[in-house]
Motif scaffolding. Structure first.
Motif, PDB file in Angstrom:
ATOM      1  N   HIS A  30       0.808  -1.219   0.000  1.00  0.00           N
ATOM      2  CA  HIS A  30       0.000   0.000   0.000  1.00  0.00           C
ATOM      3  C   HIS A  30       0.844   1.274   0.000  1.00  0.00           C
ATOM      4  N   TYR A  31       2.063   1.210   0.511  1.00  0.00           N
ATOM      5  CA  TYR A  31       2.921   2.393   0.569  1.00  0.00           C
ATOM      6  C   TYR A  31       3.326   2.891  -0.815  1.00  0.00           C
ATOM      7  N   PRO A  32       3.867   2.038  -1.694  1.00  0.00           N
ATOM      8  CA  PRO A  32       4.216   2.568  -3.017  1.00  0.00           C
ATOM      9  C   PRO A  32       2.995   3.028  -3.808  1.00  0.00           C
ATOM     10  N   ALA A  69       8.357   0.789  -3.645  1.00  0.00           N
ATOM     11  CA  ALA A  69       8.038  -0.153  -4.720  1.00  0.00           C
ATOM     12  C   ALA A  69       9.117  -1.223  -4.839  1.00  0.00           C
ATOM     13  N   ALA A  70      10.372  -0.855  -4.593  1.00  0.00           N
ATOM     14  CA  ALA A  70      11.442  -1.856  -4.629  1.00  0.00           C
ATOM     15  C   ALA A  70      11.199  -2.924  -3.567  1.00  0.00           C
ATOM     16  N   VAL A  71      10.772  -2.508  -2.378  1.00  0.00           N
ATOM     17  CA  VAL A  71      10.460  -3.458  -1.306  1.00  0.00           C
ATOM     18  C   VAL A  71       9.245  -4.303  -1.700  1.00  0.00           C
ATOM     19  N   ALA A  72       8.234  -3.667  -2.270  1.00  0.00           N
ATOM     20  CA  ALA A  72       7.026  -4.392  -2.676  1.00  0.00           C
ATOM     21  C   ALA A  72       7.339  -5.403  -3.784  1.00  0.00           C
ATOM     22  N   TYR A 100       2.261  -5.963 -14.848  1.00  0.00           N
ATOM     23  CA  TYR A 100       1.890  -4.544 -14.708  1.00  0.00           C
ATOM     24  C   TYR A 100       2.689  -3.875 -13.601  1.00  0.00           C
ATOM     25  N   MET A 101       2.861  -4.558 -12.486  1.00  0.00           N
ATOM     26  CA  MET A 101       3.573  -3.939 -11.373  1.00  0.00           C
ATOM     27  C   MET A 101       5.076  -3.832 -11.635  1.00  0.00           C
ATOM     28  N   LEU A 102       5.665  -4.788 -12.337  1.00  0.00           N
ATOM     29  CA  LEU A 102       7.074  -4.655 -12.711  1.00  0.00           C
ATOM     30  C   LEU A 102       7.256  -3.495 -13.688  1.00  0.00           C
ATOM     31  N   ALA A 103       6.302  -3.327 -14.599  1.00  0.00           N
ATOM     32  CA  ALA A 103       6.359  -2.189 -15.522  1.00  0.00           C
ATOM     33  C   ALA A 103       6.217  -0.870 -14.752  1.00  0.00           C
ATOM     34  N   ALA A 104       5.296  -0.825 -13.793  1.00  0.00           N
ATOM     35  CA  ALA A 104       5.124   0.383 -12.981  1.00  0.00           C
ATOM     36  C   ALA A 104       6.401   0.711 -12.211  1.00  0.00           C
TER      37      ALA A 104
END
Length: 168
Positions: A30-32, A69-72, A100-104
């Motif tokens: 939820h943080y990123p 996002a790196a942690v996620a 999708y999340m790796l692209a983000a």
């Protein structure tokens, strides 16, 4: 290892809900999402209102969001094999959530690097920067939709008997 970390989080931080988690990904994701979405909003406000102070806040949120996002991404990739879902759910939902999340994450790294070099917001190529911000918001939205579908539609990471078969 994940269960040990979850137990430590539960015990040290007083988070009894963590007891039912299969991995740490739900605690950090939820943080990123919040930071990066907030950065997009602030950068557009800064651009529209010509406020450099808002762009600085956007830069901070973009940087914090990229680190989060790196942690996620790390926790999500570590959890991938252990997520208890039926193979068709993995194929039709988890696969796309992951892409999708790796692209983000990749776009957030590019934007963060660009914004750090041309602090707080690039003058040259500003339209491209703003378009990439919109793309980032779209990737996050689409990836989060797949993640939510997997969690709420198929109990990914939950305690219901598995696997719940895929249906559209």
């Amino acid at each position: 290892m994940a269960k040990g970390l979850i137990s430590a989080v539960e015990g040290q931080l007083g988070l009894p809900g963590a007891r039912s988690l299969q991995n740490l990904h739900p605690l950090v994701i939820h943080y990123p999402v919040a930071f990066l979405t907030g950065a997009v909003l602030l950068y557009f406000i800064a651009w529209a209102m010509h406020r450099e102070s808002w762009a600085w806040t956007g830069l901070w949120l973009l940087g914090l969001g990229t680190l989060a996002a790196a942690v996620a991404v790390y926790t999500g990739l570590r959890a991938d094999d252990g997520v208890m879902v039926a193979p068709p759910v993995r194929e039709h939902i988890l696969y796309y959530h992951k892409r999708y999340m790796l692209a983000a994450f990749t776009v957030s790294v590019v934007l963060s690097t660009w914004a750090l070099i041309a602090r707080p917001m690039p003058m040259r190529g500003r339209w491209a920067f703003l378009l990439l911000l919109l793309m980032l918001a779209g990737l996050i939205t689409k990836g989060a939709d797949y993640g939510g579908w997997m969690v709420y539609g198929y109990n990914a990471g939950g305690s219901l008997p598995q696997p719940i078969e895929f249906s559209q």
